[in-house]
Design a protein around this motif. Structure first.
Motif, PDB file in Angstrom:
ATOM      1  N   LEU A  67       0.830  -1.212   0.000  1.00 42.49           N
ATOM      2  CA  LEU A  67       0.000   0.000   0.000  1.00 42.49           C
ATOM      3  C   LEU A  67       0.865   1.263   0.000  1.00 42.49           C
ATOM      4  CD1 LEU A  67      -3.061   0.710   0.185  1.00 42.49           C
ATOM      5  CD2 LEU A  67      -2.746   0.915   2.647  1.00 42.49           C
ATOM      6  N   ASP A  91       7.222  -6.022  12.034  1.00 41.62           N
ATOM      7  CA  ASP A  91       6.753  -7.314  12.556  1.00 41.62           C
ATOM      8  C   ASP A  91       6.861  -8.424  11.506  1.00 41.62           C
ATOM      9  OD1 ASP A  91       6.111  -6.592  15.165  1.00 41.62           O
ATOM     10  OD2 ASP A  91       4.162  -5.794  14.569  1.00 41.62           O
ATOM     11  N   MET A  95       9.248 -11.825  11.770  1.00 38.98           N
ATOM     12  CA  MET A  95       8.667 -13.180  11.830  1.00 38.98           C
ATOM     13  C   MET A  95       9.629 -14.213  11.248  1.00 38.98           C
ATOM     14  SD  MET A  95       4.648 -13.386  11.276  1.00 38.98           S
ATOM     15  CE  MET A  95       4.650 -15.066  11.845  1.00 38.98           C
ATOM     16  N   PRO A 104       0.694 -17.446   9.209  1.00 47.41           N
ATOM     17  CA  PRO A 104       0.741 -16.463   8.118  1.00 47.41           C
ATOM     18  C   PRO A 104       1.664 -15.282   8.434  1.00 47.41           C
ATOM     19  CG  PRO A 104      -1.260 -16.195   9.366  1.00 47.41           C
ATOM     20  CD  PRO A 104      -0.536 -17.326   9.996  1.00 47.41           C
ATOM     21  N   ILE A 105       2.145 -14.643   7.385  1.00 47.32           N
ATOM     22  CA  ILE A 105       2.922 -13.417   7.569  1.00 47.32           C
ATOM     23  C   ILE A 105       2.001 -12.265   7.168  1.00 47.32           C
ATOM     24  CG2 ILE A 105       4.965 -12.110   6.869  1.00 47.32           C
ATOM     25  CD1 ILE A 105       6.284 -14.774   6.100  1.00 47.32           C
ATOM     26  N   VAL A 106       1.792 -11.333   8.084  1.00 42.10           N
ATOM     27  CA  VAL A 106       0.870 -10.227   7.816  1.00 42.10           C
ATOM     28  C   VAL A 106       1.605  -8.898   7.941  1.00 42.10           C
ATOM     29  CG1 VAL A 106      -1.282  -9.099   8.535  1.00 42.10           C
ATOM     30  CG2 VAL A 106      -1.085 -11.568   8.697  1.00 42.10           C
ATOM     31  N   CYS A 107       1.435  -8.036   6.951  1.00 41.69           N
ATOM     32  CA  CYS A 107       1.932  -6.665   7.059  1.00 41.69           C
ATOM     33  C   CYS A 107       0.714  -5.747   6.936  1.00 41.69           C
ATOM     34  CB  CYS A 107       2.961  -6.360   5.969  1.00 41.69           C
ATOM     35  SG  CYS A 107       3.638  -4.698   6.146  1.00 41.69           S
ATOM     36  N   LEU A 108       0.206  -5.325   8.108  1.00 37.79           N
ATOM     37  CA  LEU A 108      -1.005  -4.488   8.127  1.00 37.79           C
ATOM     38  C   LEU A 108      -0.756  -3.149   7.441  1.00 37.79           C
ATOM     39  CD1 LEU A 108      -2.355  -5.033  11.741  1.00 37.79           C
ATOM     40  CD2 LEU A 108      -3.503  -5.692   9.649  1.00 37.79           C
ATOM     41  N   LYS A 111      -0.696  -3.670   3.810  1.00 38.82           N
ATOM     42  CA  LYS A 111      -1.850  -4.476   3.401  1.00 38.82           C
ATOM     43  C   LYS A 111      -1.446  -5.675   2.536  1.00 38.82           C
ATOM     44  CE  LYS A 111      -6.600  -4.077   1.923  1.00 38.82           C
ATOM     45  NZ  LYS A 111      -7.485  -3.573   0.900  1.00 38.82           N
ATOM     46  N   VAL A 112      -0.471  -6.398   3.022  1.00 41.80           N
ATOM     47  CA  VAL A 112      -0.007  -7.599   2.309  1.00 41.80           C
ATOM     48  C   VAL A 112      -0.055  -8.770   3.277  1.00 41.80           C
ATOM     49  CG1 VAL A 112       2.016  -8.725   1.265  1.00 41.80           C
ATOM     50  CG2 VAL A 112       1.490  -6.350   0.704  1.00 41.80           C
ATOM     51  N   TYR A 113      -0.558  -9.923   2.825  1.00 44.71           N
ATOM     52  CA  TYR A 113      -0.436 -11.102   3.676  1.00 44.71           C
ATOM     53  C   TYR A 113      -0.109 -12.348   2.885  1.00 44.71           C
ATOM     54  CZ  TYR A 113      -5.461 -12.029   2.793  1.00 44.71           C
ATOM     55  OH  TYR A 113      -6.678 -12.274   2.239  1.00 44.71           O
ATOM     56  N   VAL A 115      -0.079 -16.482   3.089  1.00 39.87           N
ATOM     57  CA  VAL A 115      -0.585 -17.671   3.775  1.00 39.87           C
ATOM     58  C   VAL A 115      -0.045 -18.899   3.045  1.00 39.87           C
ATOM     59  CG1 VAL A 115      -2.649 -18.943   4.482  1.00 39.87           C
ATOM     60  CG2 VAL A 115      -2.702 -16.470   4.448  1.00 39.87           C
TER      61      VAL A 115
END
Lengths: 127, 178
Positions: A67, A91, A95, A104-108, A111-113, A115
């Motif tokens: 984003l 974060d 990980m 899962p790896i989440v990057c808020l 806005k990327v995840y 799974v």
């Protein structure tokens, strides 16, 4: 002391038991580390699938639309990690390498995840 | 009367400022799970709920969310909406629990508030990003119970301080003494 907090102890214990059971069930029965496929969802909600089983042991770098800024993701045989992200707390980078389906790896921020799913049936993956 | 009002306004302002500071400080303490914080600012909200009432606590919670995200440069971004939803849901849960189950202490109320706080945050994250955040929920839930108990005990001891004593109603005094 315990009598004074009797109701609190019952309430907190119940909550703790429920959440620990959920953790136990989830982490014991939902994990696979072979025949992995990475589903990478970028900030435009486009899903890219990468068959990690077909990757070599040498890490390959790919770019994912974020984003705010693009992410650099490293993929190798049945493993994936975020190498670079512009997010403030990092974060997703911290990980490290993930090689199991239930993590899962989440990057808020961007806005990327990512799974990981198991492709145990060996179906062809559209990359 | 006027002296009491000035004292009340001063204390509310101090609590709001404290909530903002704690909110900013805890944003620099990452726990390794995206979006999860210690919940230190929740101590102030609990104190406001017990010492004053629901509306004062809601006011402090809203000021905290708006000002801390404004200072951190994340206002109207994802973190802002997660924080706002979590705070409102947590406060509502704590208020209802405090009103309905009068025999529960601050620790129990704080734990439930913490659970609702993360549940609200996860709900917004799911709406924004899809199901990926559901994977974290069991782990976040355990963390929230631990932090909820800790903030509950901290709140319990802070409320016994002399500065808050003159504001406590008879009913609240009994609850704090528990």
């Amino acid at each position: 002391m315990f009598k004074k907090y009797k109701r609190d102890i019952i309430l907190i214990s119940s909550l703790l038991i429920i959440s620990l059971l959920a953790c136990l069930v989830y982490f014991n029965f939902n994990g696979s580390s072979t025949n992995l496929v990475a589903n990478i969802t970028d900030s435009n909600n486009v899903v890219t699938q990468i068959d990690l089983e077909k990757e070599t042991d040498t890490e390959r770098e790919i770019t994912v639309d974020g984003l705010h800024e693009d992410l650099k993701v490293g993929v190798k045989h049945n493993a994936i990690r975020v190498i670079y992200s512009s997010c403030p707390h990092q974060d997703c980078v911290k990980m490290g390498t993930v090689s199991i389906t239930n993590k899962p790896i989440v990057c808020l921020y961007n806005k990327v995840y990512i799974v990981l799913i198991s492709n145990a049936d060996g179906n062809d993956i559209n990359i | 009367m006027r002296k009491n009002l000035i004292k009340k306004i001063s204390l509310i302002s101090i609590l709001a400022a404290l909530a903002i500071i704690l909110s900013i400080v805890e944003s620099f303490i990452p726990l390794g799970i995206p979006g999860v914080k210690l919940g230190l600012a929740n101590v102030v909200i609990i104190i406001a709920l017990y010492i004053f009432n629901f509306w004062y606590a809601l006011g402090i919670a809203l000021v905290r969310v708006f000002v801390s995200t404004l200072l951190l440069g994340t206002i109207f971004q994802m973190g802002f909406f997660m924080s706002l939803t979590g705070s409102i849901l947590s406060l509502l849960a704590m208020f209802l629990l405090k009103t309905i189950f009068k025999k529960l202490s601050v620790v129990g109320v704080s734990t439930v508030g913490s659970v609702f706080h993360v549940s609200g945050q996860i709900l917004i994250a799911i709406l924004y990003m899809g199901n990926a955040m559901v994977y974290y929920y069991p782990l976040i839930l355990v963390c929230s119970i631990v932090t909820g108990v800790l903030t509950g005990f901290v709140s319990l001891y802070v409320m016994k301080l002399k500065v808050f004593k003159s504001f406590n109603s008879t009913e609240n005094k009994e609850e704090i003494q528990k």
